[in-house]
Each structure stands twice: as structure tokens, then as C-alpha cells.
Design a protein around this motif. Sequence first.
Motif, short mmCIF file in Angstrom:
data_model
loop_
_atom_site.label_atom_id
_atom_site.label_comp_id
_atom_site.label_asym_id
_atom_site.label_seq_id
_atom_site.Cartn_x
_atom_site.Cartn_y
_atom_site.Cartn_z
N GLY A 39 53.40 -31.60 -1.36
CA GLY A 39 52.44 -31.36 -2.26
C GLY A 39 51.95 -32.55 -2.95
N ASP A 40 52.52 -33.88 -2.90
CA ASP A 40 52.04 -34.90 -3.43
C ASP A 40 50.71 -35.37 -3.03
N ALA A 41 50.18 -34.72 -2.09
CA ALA A 41 48.97 -34.98 -1.57
C ALA A 41 48.23 -33.57 -1.25
N SER A 42 47.11 -33.47 -1.13
CA SER A 42 46.54 -32.26 -0.59
C SER A 42 46.95 -31.93 1.01
N LEU A 43 46.67 -30.37 1.29
CA LEU A 43 46.95 -30.06 2.64
C LEU A 43 45.98 -30.76 3.50
N PHE A 44 44.84 -31.13 3.17
CA PHE A 44 43.72 -31.73 3.77
C PHE A 44 44.36 -32.96 4.20
N THR A 45 44.78 -33.89 3.19
CA THR A 45 45.21 -35.28 3.57
C THR A 45 46.29 -35.39 4.44
N TRP A 46 47.19 -34.20 4.20
CA TRP A 46 48.50 -34.27 5.06
C TRP A 46 48.11 -34.03 6.48
N LEU A 47 47.21 -32.92 6.70
CA LEU A 47 46.91 -32.70 7.81
C LEU A 47 46.23 -33.93 8.83
N TYR A 48 45.25 -34.61 7.90
CA TYR A 48 44.50 -35.53 8.40
C TYR A 48 45.67 -36.83 8.96
N ARG A 49 46.60 -37.06 7.98
CA ARG A 49 47.72 -37.78 8.38
C ARG A 49 48.14 -37.69 9.79
N ILE A 50 48.50 -36.37 9.91
CA ILE A 50 49.15 -36.09 11.08
C ILE A 50 48.22 -36.14 12.09
N ALA A 51 46.96 -35.78 11.83
CA ALA A 51 45.90 -36.00 13.09
C ALA A 51 45.52 -37.49 13.56
N MET B 56 36.00 -42.47 9.02
CA MET B 56 36.36 -41.55 7.97
C MET B 56 35.52 -41.89 6.60
N LYS B 57 34.82 -43.11 6.55
CA LYS B 57 34.16 -43.31 5.62
C LYS B 57 32.68 -42.86 5.70
N TYR B 58 32.29 -43.35 6.82
CA TYR B 58 30.82 -43.32 7.35
C TYR B 58 30.39 -41.82 7.77
N PHE B 59 31.26 -41.20 8.67
CA PHE B 59 30.83 -39.90 8.95
C PHE B 59 31.55 -38.53 8.33
N GLU B 60 32.57 -38.99 7.72
CA GLU B 60 33.28 -37.81 7.02
C GLU B 60 33.09 -38.08 5.51
N ASP B 61 32.63 -39.21 4.87
CA ASP B 61 32.26 -39.46 3.57
C ASP B 61 33.55 -39.30 2.74
N LEU B 62 34.67 -39.85 3.26
CA LEU B 62 35.77 -39.68 2.44
C LEU B 62 35.76 -40.92 1.58
N SER B 63 36.52 -40.70 0.25
CA SER B 63 36.63 -41.87 -0.61
C SER B 63 37.59 -42.71 -0.06
N TYR B 64 37.54 -44.06 -0.71
CA TYR B 64 38.72 -44.85 -0.08
C TYR B 64 40.13 -44.47 -0.56
N ASP B 65 40.29 -43.64 -1.79
CA ASP B 65 41.49 -42.85 -2.26
C ASP B 65 41.92 -42.07 -1.21
N GLN B 66 40.96 -41.31 -0.65
CA GLN B 66 41.38 -40.12 0.15
C GLN B 66 41.96 -40.99 1.58
N ILE B 67 41.00 -41.84 2.12
CA ILE B 67 41.28 -42.58 3.03
C ILE B 67 42.86 -43.28 3.08
N GLY B 68 43.00 -43.94 1.75
CA GLY B 68 44.43 -44.51 1.70
C GLY B 68 45.47 -43.67 1.72
N GLU B 69 45.34 -42.39 1.12
CA GLU B 69 46.25 -41.36 1.15
C GLU B 69 46.85 -41.03 2.69
N ILE B 70 45.62 -40.79 3.43
CA ILE B 70 45.52 -40.59 4.85
C ILE B 70 46.38 -41.56 5.61
#
Length: 182
Positions: free
Chosen positions: A68-80, A142-156
Amino acid sequence: MNPLDDASLLALIKNPVTREKGYRLLVTNYQKQVYGVIRKMVIIHEDADDITQNTFVKAFKHIDKFKGDASLFTWLYRIAVNESLNFLKKKKKHDFFTLENHEKRMASYLDTSPYIDGNDIQRLLQKILLKLPEKQRLVFNMKYFEDLSYDQIGEITQTSIGALKASYHHAVKKIEKEINGD
């Protein structure tokens, strides 16, 4: 149906009575995004489909380890992301592909697949992206197509923001160079 927040999804999953419903909702909430990031990495629909399924299976098996230190979204992306990168490594090793042959095979798929839609510019961009190192391609997608922030990409990706910005910058420069024919 509105997507549930992480706490509600986790509560459903952790309750034995609603566990199956929680898993179904987890897939419903995140499947499209997870598939998208995987597809941009592996290109081939069938492979992306299999890896998406593997991602959710792995998530289901390890949901109790989710801190729970990251969102489920971030956790799933990391796995993906990890599943995609591992798949590409295995594929290259198993098929004895050189990087150049692998790029040509993927580019050919972009031209002939009924699962790829879009115009010539989109196909060209996808072909150029295949020439990028996997990490740069991942960050760019992740940045261009998914429009994720650098913070989100860093977590993933568990990468520093400075390194991510550098990867994205290098990717953009290489793409510009390819488009301009330099």
C-alpha cells in the motif's frame, strides 16, 4: 460502473466471501491500461494478451504482499513492466534473434497485423520506437502515450526522476533524428 478506489478493492479481495468479485473488479478497472503499456513494449497482440494475463495472475498470487506504499495502479504497472521486459529477454534468447532481426520482425508485424490500426505517421512512430533501447521506449511510452508523471513512472520503474528525464530526452532526440532522416 465507476471504478472503486484502492482501499475498497483491497477490502473486497481480502474478504474470502467477496474475493472473486474483488479480483474481477481489479481486472475491469486496470486491464485496459495494463494491456496498453505491455502492448507498446511487445507490439504483438497475442503476446501482449498473454503477458497481461500473466500480470494479473502474478498480482493475484502476490496481493497479500501489496504494502500500500504505492497505488494499485502503480503496483500493477510495475508487474506489467517487469513481465514485459522479462518476456522480451526470453524471446530474444529463445529465438536467437539479434536485436536488428527482432526489430525487423516487429516492424513487419506493425505493417501486416489486423490488430494495428492507425495511419502511416503512427506506424512510422511505432517503428522508430522499436529502435530505441527498451528502457527509453518504456519511459517514452509511459510519458507520451500514457501521460504519466515522472513521479508515477519513477514509482513504477523504481528509477530516479533525473534518469527518467534523461531517458525521455534521449528518446525524443532519437525519434526526431529518425523522422528528419539525419
